[in-house]
Write an enzyme that holds these catalytic residues in place. Structure first.
Site, short mmCIF file in Angstrom:
data_model
loop_
_atom_site.label_atom_id
_atom_site.label_comp_id
_atom_site.label_asym_id
_atom_site.label_seq_id
_atom_site.Cartn_x
_atom_site.Cartn_y
_atom_site.Cartn_z
N GLU A 161 13.36 36.47 36.79
CA GLU A 161 13.78 35.88 35.52
C GLU A 161 14.30 34.45 35.65
O GLU A 161 14.06 33.60 34.79
CB GLU A 161 14.85 36.75 34.87
CG GLU A 161 14.33 38.04 34.25
CD GLU A 161 14.22 39.18 35.24
OE1 GLU A 161 14.03 40.33 34.81
OE2 GLU A 161 14.33 38.94 36.47
N GLU A 172 13.71 46.79 36.67
CA GLU A 172 14.97 47.28 36.13
C GLU A 172 14.83 48.73 35.64
O GLU A 172 15.78 49.51 35.75
CB GLU A 172 15.44 46.37 35.00
CG GLU A 172 15.96 45.03 35.51
CD GLU A 172 16.41 44.11 34.41
OE1 GLU A 172 17.60 43.75 34.38
OE2 GLU A 172 15.56 43.74 33.57
#
Length: 290
Positions: free
Chosen positions: A149, A129
């Protein structure tokens, strides 16, 4: 792949200005280098995320914000993201971590100068990210990229679900996020997740060369171009066309057009950053023309 044999290397002019909370900030002339340095996997934590946001705010406040290169310490990890143990401490801790991740990477995405991720190894979860929040990504052959995730009952909360579809399309974004697929560097280049693939140890010098190249652009024009490109994600073409014209005219409230056009007509390199005048021995750049 692009040949970057002339890529700048660390030298005696490099100056480390800060080393706190798992981050190292180093200035190399008009380039800032941020190294994620939190062994063994260069994970992010509250301190490093706050430090990143603070560094970005300080750099952005400079009259001419430097180009920014972000890389990981060592030769195995760019960043493995967050320490998952922090998310076992309950909802309050999860909220604090998500808020810090959000502020740090949103600040990175909005930084007015060019930002380049030099991905020198694993970029997982919050590590990827961070790279997604940069303008450009250079990856070494051994790099692995993923947003895993959902495998642990979480979801990307620092821009991953928003940035990734714009880079690779909805299909590949769903494959990476919903199926938990880990992408190697070759595949990352093929789907547009990274812009260049280089040999091991070459991500940082390649990113530095590209950052140096961006130094030939007007900082005023560059910042506005970034705003326009990002605006395309949020608004339709009519809004973008209008905004282009508005920001184009806004440039004429700065010195950028006068210096840029004057340099072109004078057949000399533009002096965006108050460089010394020709003849002092410090201005040896080639005069690339628009």
């Amino acid at each position: 792949m692009t040949d970057h044999n002339a890529a700048p290397q660390p030298d005696a002019t490099s100056q480390e200005t800060a080393s706190t909370d798992g981050l190292r900030l180093e200035r190399r002339g008009a380039i800032a280098v941020l190294t994620i340095d939190n062994p063994p996997a260069n994970t992010w934590h509250e301190g490093s995320l706050a430090a990143l946001a603070d560094h970005l705010d300080a750099l952005a406040a400079e009259p001419q914000p430097p180009a920014l290169v972000i890389t990981g310490a060592g030769d195995k990890f760019f960043s493995a993201g967050a320490d998952l143990k922090r998310f076992t401490e309950g909802k309050a801790t999860a909220l604090e971590m998500a808020t810090r991740f959000g502020r740090a990477f949103e600040t990175l995405s909005a930084y007015p100068g060019v930002t380049i991720a030099a991905i020198n190894g694993y970029a997982m979860g919050g590590g990827l990210e961070c790279a997604l929040a940069c303008d450009i990504r250079i990856a070494e052959h051994q790099a692995k990229l993923a947003l895993p995730e959902a495998k642990v009952g979480l979801l990307p909360c620092a821009g991953g679900t928003q940035h990734l579809p714009w880079l690779v399309g909805e299909g590949w974004a769903k494959r990476i996020i919903l199926c938990g697929e880990r992408i190697d560097a070759e595949r990352a280049l093929g789907i547009g997740l990274v812009e260049e693939l280089v040999d091991a140890g070459q991500a940082l010098p390649t990113a530095l060369a590209l950052a140096e190249q961006s130094g030939g652009q007007s900082p005023d024009a560059l910042a506005r171009c970034k705003r326009l490109i990002m605006n395309a994600r949020d608004h339709g073409l009519p809004h973008g066309y209008r905004m282009e014209r508005e920001l184009f005219l806004e440039l004429f409230d700065t010195a950028a057009p006068g210096e840029g056009i004057g340099a072109f007509l004078d057949k000399r390199p533009p002096r965006w950053r108050e460089d010394p005048p020709p003849g002092t021995g410090d201005d040896n750049r080639d005069g690339d023309q628009a």
